[in-house]
Design a protein around this motif. Structure first.
Motif, mmCIF file in Angstrom:
data_model
loop_
_atom_site.group_PDB
_atom_site.id
_atom_site.type_symbol
_atom_site.label_atom_id
_atom_site.label_comp_id
_atom_site.label_asym_id
_atom_site.label_seq_id
_atom_site.Cartn_x
_atom_site.Cartn_y
_atom_site.Cartn_z
ATOM 1 N N ALA A 1 65.077 -15.367 -25.824
ATOM 2 C CA ALA A 1 63.922 -15.171 -24.932
ATOM 3 C C ALA A 1 64.371 -15.132 -23.478
ATOM 4 O O ALA A 1 63.688 -14.571 -22.632
ATOM 5 C CB ALA A 1 62.905 -16.295 -25.147
ATOM 6 N N PHE B 1 59.346 -14.079 -14.796
ATOM 7 C CA PHE B 1 59.566 -15.493 -14.512
ATOM 8 C C PHE B 1 61.070 -15.709 -14.439
ATOM 9 O O PHE B 1 61.771 -15.532 -15.434
ATOM 10 C CB PHE B 1 58.971 -16.367 -15.601
ATOM 11 C CG PHE B 1 57.470 -16.357 -15.618
ATOM 12 C CD1 PHE B 1 56.755 -17.035 -14.646
ATOM 13 C CD2 PHE B 1 56.780 -15.663 -16.596
ATOM 14 C CE1 PHE B 1 55.362 -17.029 -14.648
ATOM 15 C CE2 PHE B 1 55.390 -15.649 -16.606
ATOM 16 C CZ PHE B 1 54.681 -16.333 -15.624
ATOM 17 N N LEU C 1 62.818 -14.942 -18.170
ATOM 18 C CA LEU C 1 62.202 -14.684 -19.468
ATOM 19 C C LEU C 1 62.068 -13.174 -19.650
ATOM 20 O O LEU C 1 61.715 -12.465 -18.705
ATOM 21 C CB LEU C 1 60.826 -15.345 -19.533
ATOM 22 C CG LEU C 1 60.843 -16.871 -19.631
ATOM 23 C CD1 LEU C 1 59.430 -17.435 -19.513
ATOM 24 C CD2 LEU C 1 61.466 -17.310 -20.955
ATOM 25 N N TRP D 1 56.941 -12.255 -21.553
ATOM 26 C CA TRP D 1 56.292 -12.960 -20.447
ATOM 27 C C TRP D 1 56.235 -12.070 -19.212
ATOM 28 O O TRP D 1 57.230 -11.413 -18.872
ATOM 29 C CB TRP D 1 57.066 -14.235 -20.128
ATOM 30 C CG TRP D 1 57.016 -15.259 -21.208
ATOM 31 C CD1 TRP D 1 56.133 -16.295 -21.320
ATOM 32 C CD2 TRP D 1 57.883 -15.386 -22.363
ATOM 33 N NE1 TRP D 1 56.382 -17.036 -22.459
ATOM 34 C CE2 TRP D 1 57.447 -16.499 -23.116
ATOM 35 C CE3 TRP D 1 58.981 -14.647 -22.849
ATOM 36 C CZ2 TRP D 1 58.072 -16.904 -24.295
ATOM 37 C CZ3 TRP D 1 59.593 -15.053 -24.022
ATOM 38 C CH2 TRP D 1 59.146 -16.163 -24.741
ATOM 39 N N ARG E 1 49.721 -14.121 -19.469
ATOM 40 C CA ARG E 1 51.080 -13.944 -18.974
ATOM 41 C C ARG E 1 52.118 -14.126 -20.083
ATOM 42 O O ARG E 1 53.307 -13.984 -19.853
ATOM 43 C CB ARG E 1 51.314 -14.899 -17.809
ATOM 44 C CG ARG E 1 50.250 -14.658 -16.709
ATOM 45 C CD ARG E 1 50.721 -15.032 -15.341
ATOM 46 N NE ARG E 1 50.735 -16.467 -15.138
ATOM 47 C CZ ARG E 1 51.182 -17.055 -14.025
ATOM 48 N NH1 ARG E 1 51.656 -16.317 -13.038
ATOM 49 N NH2 ARG E 1 51.154 -18.366 -13.897
ATOM 50 N N GLN E 2 51.641 -14.481 -21.283
ATOM 51 C CA GLN E 2 52.508 -14.500 -22.469
ATOM 52 C C GLN E 2 51.757 -13.774 -23.565
ATOM 53 O O GLN E 2 50.596 -14.094 -23.838
ATOM 54 C CB GLN E 2 52.806 -15.950 -22.886
ATOM 55 C CG GLN E 2 53.519 -16.059 -24.236
ATOM 56 C CD GLN E 2 53.812 -17.510 -24.645
ATOM 57 O OE1 GLN E 2 53.940 -18.399 -23.791
ATOM 58 N NE2 GLN E 2 53.941 -17.761 -25.932
ATOM 59 N N TYR F 1 52.289 -11.134 -27.410
ATOM 60 C CA TYR F 1 53.219 -10.665 -28.437
ATOM 61 C C TYR F 1 53.458 -9.170 -28.322
ATOM 62 O O TYR F 1 52.540 -8.408 -28.049
ATOM 63 C CB TYR F 1 52.660 -10.965 -29.822
ATOM 64 C CG TYR F 1 53.131 -12.293 -30.343
ATOM 65 C CD1 TYR F 1 52.614 -13.473 -29.827
ATOM 66 C CD2 TYR F 1 54.110 -12.368 -31.328
ATOM 67 C CE1 TYR F 1 53.054 -14.702 -30.289
ATOM 68 C CE2 TYR F 1 54.549 -13.600 -31.794
ATOM 69 C CZ TYR F 1 54.015 -14.753 -31.282
ATOM 70 O OH TYR F 1 54.459 -15.960 -31.737
#
Lengths: 494, 494
Positions: free
Chosen positions: A52, A74, A87, A119, A130-131, A133
Motif C-alpha cells: 500500500a 498522502f 499511500l 487513498w 479519501r479511501q 476500493y
C-alpha cells in the motif's frame, strides 16, 4: 492507580473523509470482489497485491487524470535522508513499478489483476471518500489490439457476473489516436500548439457539463460563463472546429459505419487512420467473440480519460435510471474505465512498454446493485440462546456449540441476563431467526422453548396471511431435537 | 515531443521493509481469510472494516505490547492545524475508536471480526515486514468469562477450519490477575513498587530466552549477561521469588489440578483468587462445549502479552516441528494471541468497557501450512491458444471465448507470434495444462491440435509410468470438440 488527568479525551471519530464499513457492507463487497476475481482468473489474469506504501519517487508526481502535483497523495518523510513515502493513489502506478522491477521473471505479456483500497488526499464531499476500493485488470507487454478487445470483453463479462443484466450496461470504446488525428487535421499538430491542444482536450472533457454550444465556443474564440468569467478558446476556425465537433458526434448505428465516418474525419492524418484501424481490429475481435453492440459499442463521444491514455479508451456505463437526491430520474452512469497507456513503465526502464487496463469502481457498482434491489443475499443474524439461570451457562454454551457444529450461526446472550426483555430486544437487534429459552423447569423436563422471531415480524406485516396464522410463535421441543427444529425454522424462511 | 532529461529514473523498488505478493500468495491468503470469516460468522461475529488511516490522537501513543512512543507508526501531519494522521498499527485500537463512536447503535455485547493489513514503522528484518495482515475477533461490552471461553473455542475451530489438524496445535490460557495475585503475595502490591513489578514482568517475558536461572536472577539481585552488562533485579527474597517461579511452573496434567496449584500460590490475594476463579469458569465452559485438553489447556507459562492484557490471556501454538534456516528441528510456535483488555474504550468515553479478543497471524499460518505441504490447492495456469496465423486472430479469439464461456481458464497468446517455440515457452511459464494450435491447414480441415503440456512433465518425472506412456502428447480433434477435449485433459489431471 494514579489518575491521568493531563490529556483530554481523544475524539472517537475517523479522520475527515474516511469512514467505517459494517457487517453486510463488508461481506457484500468481499463477495463481489470474489465474483470479479473469478472472471479475471478465468481470463488468465494473475493476482498481484503490491504494498500500500510506495516511494513518492516510484509513484510519480501526478495523479492519473488530473494535472495536480503530489498534494493529491498522502505522503510523509521517511527519515533524515529525505526519502518520501506515500499511500498509493491507484493500482496502475504500483503495477508499473512492480513490472519494471520483476520484468525478467514475469511472463510476456503479463496479465494481472489487483483489488484493494487506494487513498486520495482530496477534499472529501458527500459520498466522496479519501479511501476507496479499486479493482483493476491490466495486460502489460503487448501492443496487440487483441489485448484491448479482451479487456472490453472482460469488463462486459464481469458486469454480468456481479448481477448487471445485459441491456442495463454498455461498454463504450473510443481511441485517443483518432482524436490526435482530428487535432492534426484541425491544424493543431505541432509542438507550438501544445497549449491549444490542451484547451481542446479540456473543452471536450466538459461536453457533459457545457453542452455542444459551450464546447464549440471553447474551440473557437472562447466562452463567457454565467458569472461573466471568460475562458480563452483554442482559436480554431469554423472548419477546424467542425472536425472536432464531428469527432464527438461520429457515432453511427453500427461500428462499421462509425469507423467509416471517422475515416472521413481524419483523412490525411497517419496517426488518425492508425487509430481507426485499431478500433476496427477491436470491433472484429469482439464480433468473433460474440460481443455485440448490445454489450460493447464504438462511441467517439467517450471523452473521459482521453488526456491520460495513449490509444483505445473504454468506459462502462450503467444505462438504467435511478432517482437523484431531488427525486429526478437520471442515468446511473459510469462504473468502470480504462484504456491503453504505453508510457508508464518507461519512467523506470527507459524502454517503452505497451500496456492496457481497466479499473472497476467497486463501491459504485455495489451502490448500483443496492439501488436496483439486486442485493438479494440474506444477512441472517445468529440464533440467540438466552440465559435464564446464571448458574447454567455451561448448559447454554453446549447448546450454542451444538448449533455451531451443525453449521448454524449461533451465540449465547452475554449481556446482563437479569431483564429477560432485554435479551429478546438484543435478539431483535441482531436480526435473529429465533431465540432458545430454557429455565430450570424446562431443564428438569429435558425440553427447550424456541421462540420464532421472524414469524412475529411476518405477522406484523400481514396478519391475515394464512400460511403463517396457525404457526406457533413459541413452542417447546425435546432438548435433543434443538438443532433439527432450529434448522427447520431457518430453512422455512430461506 | 520534448525529451525530459532532468529527472533521474526512479528506482523500481518498494520502500524498505515492504513487499509484493504474486498469484497464489494472494489467492491462498484470500481463501484462508474466507475460511476464517466463515467460522467467525458462524460464531455470531459481524464484519467491520475501519479506515486504514486514523488520527494519531485516536490511535493513542503506544503500540500494544511495546513501551514505545509513536515512532512505531507511520504518521504525517494533515494540515497547518497540526492534526496528525497515521496508518493503523493493529485492528484493536481502531475497534476501540469505532465502538466509542457507535456504541449507542451497536448491540451489547458487540462481537466483531476484522481482517486486513496493518503497518508498523519498525526496522525490517528477514521475514519481518512493515505491512502485514491481521485477522481479529473481539467481543466488546461484556465482562462474562463466557466471552473469553468463546474466543478460545473460536480460535481452536478456526485453526482446524484452515487445515491445522487437532494435535498439531494447542491453545494455552493464562490470566494476568493470577500474576497480579502472585505479585501481591510476593510483596510487590503497592504504588511504590511499580518499578519492581515492571522488572518482574519483563523478566518472566524473557523466560524463553534467559531460561529459569536467568529469570530467577532478575527476580533477585540482578543478572550479569555474557558481555558483562549488569541488569538490576526486582530484589525479591527467595520465598517471594519462589512464588513467582512457582506461578510459571504451575501447569499440572489437568486444568483442575492447575487451578488448585494456582490457588495455593495466590492464597490471601483477592485479585489472585478472582483470577483463578475466572480460569475455572473458562475451563468449565470449554468442557461443556467439548473442548478438551487436546485443544485448549490452562498454562501459567504463557507469559506473552501479560503486560498488556488485564485478565485472561490466550496463545495458539503450532506444536509440530519444522527445520530452521540451519536445518535444526524446532517447534513452529505461536500463530495467534489475545486476551482481555478492559481499558481501551475508556480513553474515549471515560467509562470502562470490558472487552476480549484474539488476533490471528494469517501470514504465519499460511507459512505453516506451506511448511507442512498442506497447501494443496492447485494453481493451474490457463489454456494457451497459440497464434499460427496473424491474420486469424479472430478465429483464435473465438476459441478462447468458447473455453472461457465453458468455465475454463484460457487466453490467446499475445506476445510476438513469430517464433512458435516462444509461444510454447510462454505456455510453460504460465503452467498451462495444454496449448491449442491451429495453422491454416488445420483450419481448412476443421480441426485443431491440442498439445498436452502436463504429460510431458509427468513423463519427465517418471518415464516408465504405464498410465501415461501410451497417452499421446499431441493430437488433433475436430474444431467443435475443442472444449470437450480440453476439459477432458484438465479433469484427467485434477
Amino acid at each position: 492507580m494514579a489518575k491521568v488527568k493531563k490529556q483530554p479525551k481523544p475524539k472517537a471519530l475517523p479522520p475527515k473523509g474516511f469512514r467505517d464499513y459494517f457487517g453486510a457492507e463488508v461481506t457484500d463487497r468481499a463477495h463481489m470482489l470474489e465474483q470479479i476475481a473469478g472472471v479475471y482468473h478465468r481470463y488468465g489474469f494473475d493476482a498481484l497485491e503490491s504494498s500500500a506504501v510506495e516511494t513518492v519517487e516510484a509513484l510519480g508526481k501526478f495523479l492519473p487524470d488530473v494535472d495536480r502535483p503530489n498534494e493529491g497523495v498522502f505522503a510523509w518523510q521517511e527519515d533524515e535522508d529525505a526519502n518520501w513515502l506515500a499511500l498509493r493513489y491507484d493500482l496502475t502506478a504500483p503495477l508499473a513499478r512492480v513490472y519494471a522491477q520483476h520484468r525478467n521473471d514475469l511472463p510476456t505479456p503479463y496479465r494481472r489483476y489487483a483489488m484493494g483500497p487506494v487513498w486520495r488526499n482530496e477534499k472529501p464531499g458527500p459520498g466522496r471518500y479519501r479511501q476507496f476500493y479499486q479493482c483493476d485488470a491490466d495486460t502489460v507487454g503487448t501492443a496487440s489490439m487483441a489485448a484491448d478487445a479482451e479487456i472490453c470483453a472482460l469488463l462486459s463479462d464481469t458486469l454480468e457476473a456481479v448481477g448487471i443484466p445485459r441491456g442495463d450496461y454498455i461498454v463504450r470504446v473510443n481511441n485517443r489516436k483518432v482524436l490526435n488525428g482530428v487535432m492534426e487535421v484541425a491544424g493543431l499538430a505541432g509542438d507550438d500548439k501544445t497549449s491549444e491542444r490542451g484547451i481542446v482536450l479540456r473543452a471536450i472533457d466538459k461536453l457533459d457539463r457545457l453542452g455542444v454550444e459551450g464546447v464549440r465556443a471553447l474551440l473557437g474564440a472562447g466562452r463567457e460563463d454565467a458569472s461573466g468569467d471568460f475562458t480563452k478558446g483554442a482559436g480554431l476556425d469554423d472548419a477546424a472546429a467542425d472536425v472536432v465537433m464531428g469527432f464527438m458526434d461520429a457515432k453511427r448505428s453500427t461500428g462499421r459505419e462509425t469507423t467509416a465516418r471517422l475515416r472521413e474525419l481524419v483523412a490525411g492524418s497517419e496517426v488518425g487512420l492508425q487509430g481507426v484501424d485499431e478500433l476496427e481490429t477491436i470491433a472484429d475481435l469482439l464480433e468473433a467473440g460474440g460481443y455485440g453492440a448490445d454489450r460493447i459499442e464504438l462511441d467517439p463521444a467517450v471523452v473521459r480519460g482521453l488526456g491520460y491514455y495513449t490509444g483505445p479508451v473504454f468506459e462502462a456505463e450503467l444505462t438504467f435510471e435511478i432517482l437523484d437526491e431531488k427525486g429526478r430520474p437520471r442515468q446511473f452512469g459510469s462504473v468502470a474505465g480504462g484504456g491503453r497507456y504505453d508510457d508508464l513503465v518507461k519512467r523506470f526502464t527507459g524502454q517503452e512498454v505497451p500496456a492496457v487496463g481497466v479499473s472497476i469502481g467497486v463501491d459504485r457498482l455495489l451502490a448500483a446493485l443496492r439501488e436496483k434491489g439486486r442485493m438479494t443475499a440474506t444477512h441472517a443474524g445468529p440464533v440467540v440462546v438466552t440465559v435464564m439461570d446464571r448458574d447454567r451457562l455451561a448448559d447454554y454454551q453446549s447448546m450454542v456449540t451444538e448449533l455451531r457444529n451443525a453449521g448454524i450461526r449461533a451465540e449465547m446472550f452475554m449481556g446482563n441476563p437479569k431483564n429477560f426483555g432485554n435479551q429478546l430486544k438484543y435478539a431483535d437487534k441482531r436480526a435473529s431467526p429465533c431465540a432458545v429459552i430454557q429455565g430450570s423447569d424446562e431443564a428438569d423436563n429435558g425440553i427447550v422453548q424456541i421462540k420464532d422471531l421472524i414469524l412475529g415480524a411476518k405477522l406484523a406485516e400481514n396478519a391475515t396471511l394464512d400460511e403463517w396464522r396457525d404457526r406457533p410463535q413459541q413452542f417447546e421441543v425435546p432438548r435433543d431435537q434443538l438443532v433439527a427444529k432450529v434448522r427447520e425454522i431457518i430453512e422455512s424462511y430461506s
